[in-house]
Write a protein that holds these residues in place. Structure first.
Motif, short mmCIF file in Angstrom:
data_model
loop_
_atom_site.label_atom_id
_atom_site.label_comp_id
_atom_site.label_asym_id
_atom_site.label_seq_id
_atom_site.Cartn_x
_atom_site.Cartn_y
_atom_site.Cartn_z
N VAL A 96 0.85 -1.19 0.00
CA VAL A 96 0.00 0.00 0.00
C VAL A 96 0.88 1.24 0.00
N LEU A 97 0.55 2.17 -0.90
CA LEU A 97 1.18 3.49 -0.87
C LEU A 97 0.09 4.42 -0.35
N HIS A 98 0.28 4.95 0.85
CA HIS A 98 -0.81 5.64 1.54
C HIS A 98 -0.44 7.11 1.79
N HIS A 99 -1.17 8.00 1.10
CA HIS A 99 -1.00 9.44 1.32
C HIS A 99 -1.87 9.80 2.53
N THR A 100 -1.22 10.21 3.62
CA THR A 100 -1.94 10.41 4.88
C THR A 100 -2.37 11.85 5.10
N GLY A 101 -1.73 12.80 4.41
CA GLY A 101 -1.96 14.21 4.72
C GLY A 101 -1.37 14.57 6.09
N GLY A 102 -0.51 13.70 6.61
CA GLY A 102 0.09 13.96 7.93
C GLY A 102 -0.86 13.63 9.08
N LYS A 103 -1.99 12.98 8.76
CA LYS A 103 -2.99 12.70 9.80
C LYS A 103 -2.97 11.21 10.17
N ASP A 104 -3.24 10.91 11.41
CA ASP A 104 -3.47 9.53 11.90
C ASP A 104 -2.29 8.60 11.62
N GLU A 105 -1.08 9.14 11.53
CA GLU A 105 0.03 8.29 11.07
C GLU A 105 0.39 7.20 12.08
N ASP A 106 0.33 7.53 13.39
CA ASP A 106 0.69 6.50 14.39
C ASP A 106 -0.31 5.35 14.33
N GLU A 107 -1.59 5.72 14.27
CA GLU A 107 -2.65 4.69 14.23
C GLU A 107 -2.48 3.82 12.99
N LEU A 108 -2.20 4.46 11.86
CA LEU A 108 -2.04 3.69 10.61
C LEU A 108 -0.82 2.78 10.68
N ARG A 109 0.28 3.35 11.18
CA ARG A 109 1.52 2.55 11.24
C ARG A 109 1.29 1.29 12.06
N GLN A 110 0.65 1.48 13.22
CA GLN A 110 0.40 0.32 14.10
C GLN A 110 -0.52 -0.70 13.43
N ALA A 111 -1.55 -0.18 12.74
CA ALA A 111 -2.51 -1.10 12.11
C ALA A 111 -1.85 -1.90 10.99
N TYR A 112 -1.07 -1.22 10.15
CA TYR A 112 -0.38 -1.94 9.06
C TYR A 112 0.60 -2.96 9.65
N GLU A 113 1.30 -2.54 10.71
CA GLU A 113 2.30 -3.41 11.34
C GLU A 113 1.61 -4.68 11.89
#
Ligand SMILES: CC(=O)N[C@H]1[C@@H](OP(=O)(O)OP(=O)(O)OC[C@H]2O[C@@H](n3ccc(=O)[nH]c3=O)[C@H](O)[C@@H]2O)O[C@H](CO)[C@@H](O)[C@@H]1O
Length: 370
Positions: free
Chosen positions: A224-241
């Motif tokens: 996945v190449l995910h453009h976050t807009g700088g938002k929710d990055e910690d939550e996303l990182r943990q979920a992908y991990e």
């Protein structure tokens, strides 16, 4: 005196990038021109400006403000209007540009109104299938009124197709694009993007679908190449991990052309540019219209691509936890069925919309000759 053209539009990338496309065609037709972009003074416009590699252009930050129905909002709008129109008057008087082009949004109106009063040629380019308030109010100030899509709200507009900048339609082999983006070249790729600013509802729905709905297992062979807009990055990182999914999170992609070439599927907001770019690159799409507009107007931008067989629409809800299951179900239906994405991409290749940037550029030069 140098020959110049003013291109006004800002407040989001969706208003600036189409002007970039028009400027590119103008400079191809007349390399001696100068293009001046009038954008807003919001941080997002600065991010967009930095992503653009055009030479021979200058940038002006307008002090215009959007109209808001509250006492403070009206005062801010009025103050911004006065500041922006007087700056536009001074600039247009000293410069006498060949034309003023506007793509809508609150930055455009002061420029085009002042230009019209001074007798300068004006072009208004409506980008959305449902044009916004600013466009509908400005239409009578335009010598050339055109629209990227047919729309009953602007029956008199000439339909020209979407102005697409050169660098978003590269046509690179997917493997090469993925390599350039630091992705695995052979892996199928999901692009997640949401206008120029990213979207929290989409980010959080994906995070939840990864942890609660089995999206991780579905994407086991993908990246996945995910453009976050700088938002929710910690939550996303943990979920992908936790889900074991390969991903690259980016705050903003300066090279969307590579991203479009790399993608097999996009999950996106159907902003006007994103739809046109997905279509031109033949990337099948799952579109989630912006849920905070009362009329969900982005839905209408996505409709032609759905009708062409290349996209599906899913309602985005402000309560993002409610989106996770429907999002999983639709992604499942798109990628689990063999050949579905390929046949959607083929449908998009059969009916590619026109590119409207050249039409506007030609009009500028023709009206300058007249
Ligand atoms: C929330 C909202 O009201 N959005 C509106 C906004 O566009 P908004 O900027 O939200 O969205 P668009 O899809 O029109 O444009 C996004 C642009 O940003 C670029 N991009 C995006 C992410 C990234 O990392 N890098 C990058 O370069 C895309 O390639 C595209 O060119 O104005 C458009 C034009 O009126 C409307 O259609 C949208 O509905």
């Amino acid at each position: 005196m140098s020959r110049s053209v003013i291109l006004a539009g800002g407040g989001t990338g969706g208003h600036i990038y189409p002007n970039v496309a028009i400027a590119q065609r103008l400079l191809e037709l007349d390399p001696d021109l100068f293009c001046r972009f009038v954008i807003s003074d919001r941080p997002v416009d600065e991010t967009v400006r930095q992503s653009i590699g055009l030479e021979q252009v200058t940038w002006i930050a307008s002090r215009a403000r959007p109209f808001r129905r509250s006492p403070v909002g009206v005062l801010r709008f009025a103050g911004g209007w006065l500041a922006a129109t007087s700056a536009a008057r001074r600039r247009l008087l000293s410069e006498r540009p060949l034309a003023v082009i506007a793509t809508g949004g609150f930055v455009s109106a002061p420029e085009i109104v002042v230009a019209r009063r001074m007798g300068l040629p004006t072009a208004l380019v409506s980008l959305d299938a449902t044009p916004g308030r600013a466009i509908r109010r400005m239409r009578r100030h335009a010598d050339l009124l055109c629209s990227a899509y047919p729309t009953p709200l602007l029956p008199e507009a000439e339909v020209i197709g979407f102005p697409l900048r050169r660098e978003v339609v590269l046509g690179l082999p997917a493997e090469e694009a993925r390599r350039k983006l630091g992705l695995e070249p052979e892996r199928r790729t999901l692009l997640v993007t949401a206008g120029s600013q990213g979207a929290s509802t989409i980010n959080r729905s994906i995070a939840r679908a990864l942890t609660h709905e089995g999206l991780g297992a579905l994407l086991a062979e993908w990246q996945v190449l995910h453009h976050t807009g700088g938002k929710d990055e910690d939550e996303l990182r943990q979920a992908y991990e936790a889900a074991g999914v390969r991903r690259r999170l980016v705050r903003y992609l300066n090279d969307m052309g590579q991203a479009w070439s790399a993608a097999d599927l996009v999950v996106a907001r159907p902003g006007a540019s994103s739809v046109a770019e997905a279509w031109a690159n033949r990337v099948p799409a799952l579109f989630l219209p912006y849920p905070f507009h009362a009329d969900e107007h982005q839905r209408h931008n996505a409709k032609p691509m759905v009708d062409a067989g290349g996209a599906v629409i899913l309602r985005d809800r402000v309560e993002s936890e409610l989106n996770a299951k429907p999002l999983y179900d639709v992604v499942y239906s798109l990628i689990a069925e063999a050949g579905r994405l390929e046949s959607m991409a083929d449908s998009l290749g059969r009916s590619r919309p026109e590119d409207g940037a050249a039409r506007v550029a030609r009009w500028v030069l023709e009206s300058a000759e007249r």
